[in-house]
Design a protein around this motif. Sequence first.
Motif: not given
Length: 206
Positions: A81-98
Amino acid sequence: MLVSREELGVAVLDNCIYAVGGKNGAYVLNIVEIFDTSNQKWKMVTSISTNRHDLDVGVLNNRLYVVGGADGKCALKSVEYYDPTLDTWTPVAEMSVSRQGVGVGVLDGLMYAIGNYNGKDLKSVEVYIPSDGVWSSVADMHFSRIWPVAALDGLLYVMSGEESESVVDTVEIYNPITNTWTLEPFSRNEERVYGGVVIDKPPYYT
């Protein structure tokens, strides 16, 4: 846009249009551009961590989520996800399948990843619960589908799409209360649908 491309993800957040990833010829991209409606100009922001095309994006809790896609070699299950206030991307949990060609819908504070392909057609659907930071499976669709998804009046609509390279001429409607999908006919038979939007119109509009 500043860079021509296809198979990118597009979303609106804070009156800005985001163009994420995609392909330029044989090159899979990780660049992110935004169009600021206040000054009518495009600009670059921080790139996503993974080059990806055939992705989809969703806006949840004032953040822009990039879901699935492919990196030019294989389908992806990663999400960030992208945080527009910080201009940063952060990974979160992966989906169960591609999921390449995944459809994303946001409904009642939850984000759904729907369909489509990872070497085989997918009917499966999963939901991201931000408070828990996890993905959970919900009921499968009747058909595997690629794009588009729209949320309206507490329901998710998956319009047309493709299964095994054939156009599916129905709409599937998901009710999260009953965790069920229903089928309705789609008027645009044998035509691919690549996008859908919900527009709130005033009561006097006809």
